[in-house]
Scaffold this motif. Structure first.
Motif, PDB file in Angstrom:
ATOM      1  N   SER A 284       5.667  -3.619   3.984  1.00 33.66           N
ATOM      2  CA  SER A 284       4.521  -3.680   3.426  1.00 33.66           C
ATOM      3  C   SER A 284       4.451  -5.021   2.423  1.00 33.66           C
ATOM      4  O   SER A 284       3.493  -5.649   2.536  1.00 33.66           O
ATOM      5  N   THR A 285       5.238  -5.208   1.728  1.00 32.91           N
ATOM      6  CA  THR A 285       5.406  -6.413   1.063  1.00 32.91           C
ATOM      7  C   THR A 285       5.522  -7.618   1.937  1.00 32.91           C
ATOM      8  O   THR A 285       4.862  -8.675   1.372  1.00 32.91           O
ATOM      9  N   LEU A 286       6.378  -7.641   2.901  1.00 35.73           N
ATOM     10  CA  LEU A 286       6.141  -8.745   3.943  1.00 35.73           C
ATOM     11  C   LEU A 286       5.077  -8.990   4.624  1.00 35.73           C
ATOM     12  O   LEU A 286       4.639 -10.312   4.688  1.00 35.73           O
ATOM     13  N   LEU A 287       4.332  -7.882   4.944  1.00 37.10           N
ATOM     14  CA  LEU A 287       2.822  -8.230   5.480  1.00 37.10           C
ATOM     15  C   LEU A 287       1.812  -8.693   4.301  1.00 37.10           C
ATOM     16  O   LEU A 287       1.119  -9.691   4.696  1.00 37.10           O
ATOM     17  N   ARG A 288       1.833  -8.266   3.142  1.00 33.85           N
ATOM     18  CA  ARG A 288       0.980  -8.908   2.223  1.00 33.85           C
ATOM     19  C   ARG A 288       1.401 -10.371   1.837  1.00 33.85           C
ATOM     20  O   ARG A 288       0.602 -11.293   1.796  1.00 33.85           O
ATOM     21  N   SER A 289       2.788 -10.621   1.941  1.00 31.11           N
ATOM     22  CA  SER A 289       3.119 -12.013   1.671  1.00 31.11           C
ATOM     23  C   SER A 289       2.498 -12.966   2.731  1.00 31.11           C
ATOM     24  O   SER A 289       2.054 -14.007   2.602  1.00 31.11           O
ATOM     25  N   ILE A 290       2.739 -12.520   4.099  1.00 34.18           N
ATOM     26  CA  ILE A 290       2.278 -13.138   5.323  1.00 34.18           C
ATOM     27  C   ILE A 290       0.690 -13.275   5.383  1.00 34.18           C
ATOM     28  O   ILE A 290       0.287 -14.267   5.456  1.00 34.18           O
ATOM     29  N   VAL A 300      -7.916 -13.012   9.045  1.00 34.57           N
ATOM     30  CA  VAL A 300      -6.988 -11.966   8.897  1.00 34.57           C
ATOM     31  C   VAL A 300      -7.732 -10.611   9.324  1.00 34.57           C
ATOM     32  O   VAL A 300      -8.707 -10.414   8.918  1.00 34.57           O
ATOM     33  N   VAL A 301      -6.908  -9.926  10.172  1.00 33.05           N
ATOM     34  CA  VAL A 301      -7.337  -8.561  10.484  1.00 33.05           C
ATOM     35  C   VAL A 301      -6.326  -7.560  10.506  1.00 33.05           C
ATOM     36  O   VAL A 301      -5.259  -7.852  10.798  1.00 33.05           O
ATOM     37  N   ILE A 302      -6.347  -6.602   9.579  1.00 25.65           N
ATOM     38  CA  ILE A 302      -5.417  -5.630   8.838  1.00 25.65           C
ATOM     39  C   ILE A 302      -5.655  -4.404   9.349  1.00 25.65           C
ATOM     40  O   ILE A 302      -6.634  -3.754   9.367  1.00 25.65           O
ATOM     41  N   VAL A 303      -4.528  -3.893  10.006  1.00 21.16           N
ATOM     42  CA  VAL A 303      -4.613  -2.427  10.346  1.00 21.16           C
ATOM     43  C   VAL A 303      -3.486  -1.564   9.220  1.00 21.16           C
ATOM     44  O   VAL A 303      -2.170  -1.901   9.496  1.00 21.16           O
ATOM     45  N   ASP A 304      -4.135  -0.618   8.521  1.00 20.40           N
ATOM     46  CA  ASP A 304      -2.894   0.063   7.692  1.00 20.40           C
ATOM     47  C   ASP A 304      -2.789   1.496   8.159  1.00 20.40           C
ATOM     48  O   ASP A 304      -3.707   2.384   8.063  1.00 20.40           O
ATOM     49  N   GLY A 305      -1.764   1.767   8.833  1.00 17.89           N
ATOM     50  CA  GLY A 305      -1.320   2.887   9.396  1.00 17.89           C
ATOM     51  C   GLY A 305      -0.783   3.825   8.466  1.00 17.89           C
ATOM     52  O   GLY A 305      -0.763   5.110   8.738  1.00 17.89           O
ATOM     53  N   GLY A 306      -0.384   3.313   7.186  1.00 18.35           N
ATOM     54  CA  GLY A 306       0.168   4.254   6.251  1.00 18.35           C
ATOM     55  C   GLY A 306      -0.812   5.112   5.593  1.00 18.35           C
ATOM     56  O   GLY A 306      -0.830   6.181   4.872  1.00 18.35           O
ATOM     57  N   GLY A 307      -1.947   4.549   5.309  1.00 19.03           N
ATOM     58  CA  GLY A 307      -3.171   5.111   4.621  1.00 19.03           C
ATOM     59  C   GLY A 307      -3.122   5.435   3.186  1.00 19.03           C
ATOM     60  O   GLY A 307      -3.370   6.538   2.700  1.00 19.03           O
ATOM     61  N   THR A 308      -1.942   4.646   2.533  1.00 19.75           N
ATOM     62  CA  THR A 308      -1.976   4.420   1.165  1.00 19.75           C
ATOM     63  C   THR A 308      -2.704   3.454   0.321  1.00 19.75           C
ATOM     64  O   THR A 308      -2.480   3.498  -0.908  1.00 19.75           O
ATOM     65  N   GLY A 309      -3.509   2.772   0.961  1.00 23.76           N
ATOM     66  CA  GLY A 309      -4.273   2.045   0.371  1.00 23.76           C
ATOM     67  C   GLY A 309      -3.239   0.472  -0.267  1.00 23.76           C
ATOM     68  O   GLY A 309      -3.726  -0.175  -1.225  1.00 23.76           O
ATOM     69  N   GLU A 310      -2.202   0.339   0.653  1.00 25.53           N
ATOM     70  CA  GLU A 310      -1.651  -0.806   0.316  1.00 25.53           C
ATOM     71  C   GLU A 310      -2.245  -2.316   0.299  1.00 25.53           C
ATOM     72  O   GLU A 310      -1.518  -3.185  -0.240  1.00 25.53           O
ATOM     73  N   TYR A 311      -3.478  -2.135   0.995  1.00 28.06           N
ATOM     74  CA  TYR A 311      -4.042  -3.790   1.338  1.00 28.06           C
ATOM     75  C   TYR A 311      -5.364  -3.585   0.769  1.00 28.06           C
ATOM     76  O   TYR A 311      -6.213  -4.373   1.343  1.00 28.06           O
ATOM     77  N   ALA A 312      -5.644  -2.514  -0.190  1.00 27.12           N
ATOM     78  CA  ALA A 312      -7.009  -2.771  -1.012  1.00 27.12           C
ATOM     79  C   ALA A 312      -7.412  -4.037  -1.545  1.00 27.12           C
ATOM     80  O   ALA A 312      -8.505  -4.288  -1.630  1.00 27.12           O
ATOM     81  N   CYS A 313      -6.277  -4.739  -2.074  1.00 25.55           N
ATOM     82  CA  CYS A 313      -6.528  -5.817  -2.828  1.00 25.55           C
ATOM     83  C   CYS A 313      -7.260  -6.896  -2.011  1.00 25.55           C
ATOM     84  O   CYS A 313      -7.941  -7.944  -2.542  1.00 25.55           O
TER      85      CYS A 313
END
Length: 566
Positions: A284-290, A300-313
């Motif tokens: 997830s850190t790599l995806l945020r950096s990219i 950018v279109v982001i699909v969060d399959g973890g459901g933990t809000g890692e990309y809420a920012c």
């Protein structure tokens, strides 16, 4: 125009400077050799004077008078004795020469007892692999001499091997991967676990060079990297593996670090990326950096399959088209991405056929970032819906000419659950976290030249771009800034890179009372029919006759026509 030759002083200047520098260095070395006795005596006199001064300081004040009387008496006796001053001077020079000698310990020519024992045990462990009963003069034999097999070796401060050159017989099967893996595993275990070793096989010279790799820096935070459009920094690697460095800020210092740069776009040979790792390894850190790097030049279109809000920012930011965490939203977003890819291909193809440049709306890069898409595969199967991964076939197959890039990140044990297009069209691969050599080879397509270790920091792993070499990788620290456990410095670094929030398209906000009351009823003007839908029906019936005429005979130069009618 004929070029004039450079002056002799400019054409031969570098050679003369090098020759002068060499002469000066030779003269300095010769002077040092000649004046070495004088330098030694001067150093000894300085040490004797310092010792006398220290002795005088340590002497109590009530005893200094007696000490002065004793020194004066000795000087008087030496002066009255025949040849006393000469003998005193010789004695002083000898004492100065003794005190001024070089006291640094001489470097030992060979290893000490513990180092010899370590090399001997390593030699004995290699005997079963590098020996044969038919060899008349075996290089490896039980009780043999290890110094012939190890011509070069070095140890670190802890007494462990830091560099080693191993000679092996010509009949060893160094061209087989399994034979190499056995030797590498043995050397890594006997030289000390917990470190990464790099192995260089010289098949022509029958030598194996073993080196210890330094740990990669883990304190590099997310920042603006000096790259061009189409270049994405995946992380950083060893300086011996790449020929490029990037200036960046590490902690409070600025330094140059070798990066692993992934190139995307029309001329990229590996337009899509697949990242796999264990939970907590840093995918997830790599995806945020990219994502932060992609938002500089694209959408950018982001699909969060973890459901933990890692990309809420990233929600609501400029350039972020969607951040979906539900099955319905993910399916809709991926359907739109497939349709958008087809539209871009059609528009670019029509422009090429007409001899025009591609439209501007097809040039802006579109990034599709998916974190754990296999989680939606299970949900879709349970609900009887279409697998969202099937919608990635068009962006993966035709995304490169349409400037569409797909990045998929998932867990290492979910590799079999990924669809065939994902595994087939993602030629850039990243593996983060602990993994066995077999897992690394199955994902990357080639084994790494280093020994994997069990404990790795987050964001640490391996990367391979296409058919290139396997690089060690350390992803820049790009944590979730909304996480309470994230240090403030890293949060500020990520927040500074986020684009501003997106404003509504019309720039206006609808009051809540207007939404509750509903849309006000429109009052028709005078002469206008009360039934509003009648006008569209009438216009739709009259348009089919006029439209073909306009399409067949378009107006040419409408200005003069209007002038004539007037």
């Amino acid at each position: 125009m004929a070029r004039r030759p450079l002056p002799r002083i400019l054409s031969n200047g570098s050679a003369q400077l090098a020759r002068s520098r060499e002469l000066a260095r030779t003269a300095a070395d010769s002077a040092t050799d000649v004046l070495h006795p004088l330098i030694t005596i001067t150093r000894g006199l300085r040490r004797l004077a310092a010792a006398g001064r220290r002795r005088w300081t340590e002497t109590p004040k009530e005893r200094r008078g007696a000490l002065l009387f004793l020194v004066a008496s000795v000087v008087l006796v030496v002066a009255l004795v025949p040849y006393g001053p000469l003998l005193a001077a010789i004695t002083l020079m000898a004492a100065a020469a003794w005190q001024g000698r070089d006291r640094s310990p001489a470097a030992s020519d060979g290893p000490d007892e513990s180092q010899s024992q370590r090399l001997k045990s390593l030699y004995e462990a290699l005997v079963p692999y590098f020996s044969a009963a038919e060899d008349p003069e075996p290089l490896y034999s039980h009780g043999g001499a290890w110094d012939k097999a190890f011509p070069t070796y070095a140890f670190d401060g802890g007494g462990r091997i830091s560099q080693l050159v191993v000679r092996y017989p010509a009949y060893f099967t160094d061209g087989e991967a399994e034979a190499r893996a056995r030797i590498e595993h043995l050397l890594a275990a006997k030289s000390g676990r917990g470190r990464e070793y790099h192995f260089t096989w010289d098949e022509e010279g029958n030598q194996l060079t073993v080196g210890v790799l330094l740990p990669l820096p883990v304190d590099i935070a997310a920042q603006r990297f000096v790259t061009t459009p189409g270049e994405t920094v995946l992380g950083f690697t060893d300086p011996t593996r790449v020929q490029r460095t990037l200036p960046l800020i590490q902690g409070e210092k600025q330094r140059d670090v070798p990066p692993v740069v992934w190139r995307t776009g029309l001329r990229s040979t590996e337009p899509h990326l697949l990242a796999l790792g264990q939970p907590g390894s840093g995918t997830s850190t790599l995806l945020r950096s990219i994502a932060l790097q992609a938002l500089q030049y694209g959408d950018v279109v982001i699909v969060d399959g973890g459901g933990t809000g890692e990309y809420a920012c990233l929600t609501g930011r400029d350039g972020v088209l969607a951040v979906e965490a539900g099955l319905a939203g993910v399916t809709a977003s991926l359907e739109w991405a497939a349709t958008e890819t087809e539209r871009r291909l059609i528009a670019a193809n029509q422009a090429h056929q007409a001899g025009d440049p591609p439209p501007d709306d097809t040039k802006r890069p579109l990034w599709i970032l998916l974190d754990r898409p296999t989680a939606f595969t299970h949900l879709a199967t349970a609900d009887g819906r279409k697998d969202p991964q099937s919608l990635l076939q068009v962006p993966l197959r035709h995304g490169r000419p349409a400037n569409v890039t797909v990045v998929v990140a998932d867990q290492l044990d979910s590799l079999d659950a990924l669809s065939e297009p994902v595994r087939q069209h993602t030629r850039a691969r990243v593996v983060l976290g602990p993994a066995t050599t077999e897992q690394l080879e199955s994902v990357l397509g080639a084994p790494p030249h280093t020994t994997p270790i069990d404990e790795l920091p987050p964001g640490r792993g391996y990367a391979r771009l296409g058919n290139g070499p396997v690089h060690r990788l350390q992803v820049p620290a790009t944590p979730n800034p909304y996480d309470d456990a994230t240090p403030d410095a890293l949060c500020e670094a990520v927040l500074d890179l986020l684009p501003p929030r997106t404003t509504p398209a019309d720039g206006e906000t609808i009051p809540e009372q207007d939404q509750s009351e509903g849309e006000p009823e429109r009052v028709p003007a005078e002469g206008e029919p009360e039934s509003a839908p009648v006008a569209p029906e009438a216009s739709s019936e009259s348009e089919p006759e006029a439209t073909p005429a306009l399409a067949k005979e378009p107006l040419q130069n409408p200005g003069p026509v209007l002038t004539k009618e007037k």
